[in-house]
Design a protein around this motif. Structure first.
Motif, PDB file in Angstrom:
ATOM      1  N   PRO A 220     -19.393  58.935  33.001  1.00  0.00           N
ATOM      2  CA  PRO A 220     -20.140  59.879  32.253  1.00  0.00           C
ATOM      3  C   PRO A 220     -19.247  60.397  30.834  1.00  0.00           C
ATOM      4  N   THR A 221     -20.239  60.720  29.996  1.00  0.00           N
ATOM      5  CA  THR A 221     -19.500  61.654  28.873  1.00  0.00           C
ATOM      6  C   THR A 221     -18.977  62.904  29.297  1.00  0.00           C
ATOM      7  N   GLY A 222     -18.559  63.792  28.537  1.00  0.00           N
ATOM      8  CA  GLY A 222     -18.036  65.139  28.652  1.00  0.00           C
ATOM      9  C   GLY A 222     -16.432  65.086  28.894  1.00  0.00           C
ATOM     10  N   ALA A 223     -15.838  66.065  28.596  1.00  0.00           N
ATOM     11  CA  ALA A 223     -14.295  66.081  28.670  1.00  0.00           C
ATOM     12  C   ALA A 223     -13.722  65.822  30.073  1.00  0.00           C
TER      13      ALA A 223
ATOM     14  N   PHE B 116     -17.519  51.969  30.053  1.00  0.00           N
ATOM     15  CA  PHE B 116     -18.612  52.397  29.209  1.00  0.00           C
ATOM     16  C   PHE B 116     -19.044  53.840  29.412  1.00  0.00           C
ATOM     17  N   ARG B 117     -19.565  54.691  28.621  1.00  0.00           N
ATOM     18  CA  ARG B 117     -19.713  56.056  28.728  1.00  0.00           C
ATOM     19  C   ARG B 117     -21.201  56.512  28.199  1.00  0.00           C
ATOM     20  N   GLY B 118     -21.791  57.131  29.318  1.00  0.00           N
ATOM     21  CA  GLY B 118     -23.170  57.516  29.158  1.00  0.00           C
ATOM     22  C   GLY B 118     -23.723  58.683  29.743  1.00  0.00           C
TER      23      GLY B 118
ATOM     24  N   VAL C  84     -28.273  58.609  35.418  1.00  0.00           N
ATOM     25  CA  VAL C  84     -27.386  57.467  35.467  1.00  0.00           C
ATOM     26  C   VAL C  84     -28.156  56.173  35.309  1.00  0.00           C
ATOM     27  N   GLN C  85     -29.500  56.165  35.506  1.00  0.00           N
ATOM     28  CA  GLN C  85     -30.121  54.907  34.776  1.00  0.00           C
ATOM     29  C   GLN C  85     -30.129  54.856  33.340  1.00  0.00           C
ATOM     30  N   GLU C  86     -30.076  55.939  32.558  1.00  0.00           N
ATOM     31  CA  GLU C  86     -29.794  55.859  31.391  1.00  0.00           C
ATOM     32  C   GLU C  86     -28.507  55.240  30.928  1.00  0.00           C
ATOM     33  N   ARG C  87     -27.582  55.515  31.705  1.00  0.00           N
ATOM     34  CA  ARG C  87     -25.863  55.221  31.563  1.00  0.00           C
ATOM     35  C   ARG C  87     -26.117  53.680  31.681  1.00  0.00           C
TER      36      ARG C  87
ATOM     37  N   ILE D 179     -25.970  48.026  29.782  1.00  0.00           N
ATOM     38  CA  ILE D 179     -26.740  46.729  29.707  1.00  0.00           C
ATOM     39  C   ILE D 179     -27.054  46.342  28.256  1.00  0.00           C
ATOM     40  N   ARG D 180     -27.284  47.188  27.307  1.00  0.00           N
ATOM     41  CA  ARG D 180     -27.767  47.027  25.906  1.00  0.00           C
ATOM     42  C   ARG D 180     -26.346  46.559  25.390  1.00  0.00           C
ATOM     43  N   GLN D 181     -25.100  47.019  25.534  1.00  0.00           N
ATOM     44  CA  GLN D 181     -23.970  46.998  24.966  1.00  0.00           C
ATOM     45  C   GLN D 181     -23.666  45.329  25.282  1.00  0.00           C
TER      46      GLN D 181
END
Length: 251
Positions: A60-63, A80-82, A87-90, A95-97
Motif C-alpha cells: 500500500p501507499t501511505g507512510a 509496487f505501491r497502490g 487491493v484489486q486496484e493495486r 499489471i499495467r506497469q
C-alpha cells in the motif's frame, strides 16, 4: 514443459503490508537460521517456480508502509505501491506497469507457499481462465489467472469484498470465466494451517523453520513429514479462528 495459451510473461504479485490487524509487521518478522524474514522466504520460494518470470510485492501507499518498501529495496525485491483498501486496484496498477499475460496471486503471510503446486496451477491454465488449488494445506496455494480477466473483473466488480480480495468476481461468475481447481500434488497430507496471521501461527512457523531450514527453501514434503512426526507442534494454532477471507486463505 507445458505450453501455455498465448503466454509471454508470468508475473507473480505478492500482496503485502505492515498493518495487519492481528499481527502487525509480521512480514518482516524472522524465521529460521540466518534471520531471514517471512517476506524473504515467500520471495525465495516463489522464485523457484519454473514458470514464473518475475515476483513483485504489491504494497500500500501511505507512510506506514514506507518501511516495507525500503526493506524490500535493500534486499533486491521488486515492489509496487497502490491502494491499501482496494487491493484489486493495486493489482491492476501493478499489471499495467509490468504488462504480463498471466498473473499468479500470492500473499506475504504464507512462508510455506508451495512453488511446485504453483507450477501445476499455471500449467492448468491452458483450458480455462482461473485456477485455484484443491486439497492443499491452508497457506500453501496461490491463484492463477489471465491479466485480461482481472481487467474485466476490475471494470465489473461492485462489492467491497470483490475489491478487497481481488479475485472473487472471477470465480463467482462461471458464465463469464472458466474456472478450474487443480488437485494438490501431495495428496492426503492433512489439514494443516500454514499461514501466519496470529502469534500462535508464528510460533508454529518458527518451530518448523528452526528444525528444518538450512539456508534453502524447505520442500513441502519435508514440512508435512516433520509435522506428522511432531503432532504437538501441528496443533499449536488449532485455536485460531480463520477470518472470513479470500480463496487463498480458505484453501
Amino acid at each position: 514443459m507445458v505450453k501455455l495459451r498465448k503466454v509471454e510473461k508470468v508475473l507473480c504479485i505478492v500482496q503485502a503490508r505492515l498493518t495487519s490487524s492481528r499481527l502487525p509487521d509480521k512480514v518482516i518478522m524472522p524465521l529460521g537460521k540466518g534471520g531471514k524474514t517471512i517476506a524473504e522466504h515467500v520471495y525465495e520460494r516463489l522464485s523457484l517456480s519454473r514458470h514464473i518470470d518475475r515476483v513483485v510485492f504489491a504494497i500500500p501507499t501511505g507512510a506506514r508502509n514506507d518501511e516495507l518498501e525500503q526493506f524490500l529495496k535493500e534486499r533486491g525485491i521488486p515492489s509496487f505501491r497502490g491502494s491499501e483498501d482496494n487491493v484489486q486496484e493495486r493489482f491492476i496498477g501493478c499489471i499495467r506497469q509490468y504488462r504480463p499475460e498471466v498473473v499468479v496471486r500470492a500473499t506475504s503471510d504464507n512462508p510455506f507457499v508451495d512453488w511446485l503446486q504453483a507450477d501445476r496451477q499455471i500449467e492448468g491454465l491452458t483450458d480455462c481462465d482461473y485456477v485455484s488449488s484443491e486439497g492443499a494445506p491452508l497457506g500453501t496455494g496461490v491463484e492463477v489467472f489471465y491479466a485480461e480477466g482481472l481487467e474485466e473483473a476490475y471494470r465489473m466488480a461492485e462489492s467491497d469484498r470483490e475489491r478487497e480480495h481481488v479475485t472473487p468476481y472471477l470465480y463467482t461468475h462461471p458464465e463469464r470465466f472458466r474456472v478450474k481447481r487443480v488437485p494438490y500434488h501431495l495428496p492426503q497430507v492433512g489439514h494443516y494451517r500454514l499461514t501466519v496471521d496470529t502469534d500462535h501461527d508464528y510460533a508454529l512457523a518458527q518451530r518448523i523453520y528452526d528444525a528444518l531450514y538450512d539456508g534453502a527453501p524447505i520442500a513441502n514434503e519435508r514440512i508435512y513429514a516433520w509435522l506428522a512426526a511432531h503432532p504437538d507442534v501441528s496443533h499449536l494454532n488449532d485455536d485460531v479462528e480463520q477470518k472470513e477471507g479470500d480463496l487463498i486463505a480458505r484453501r
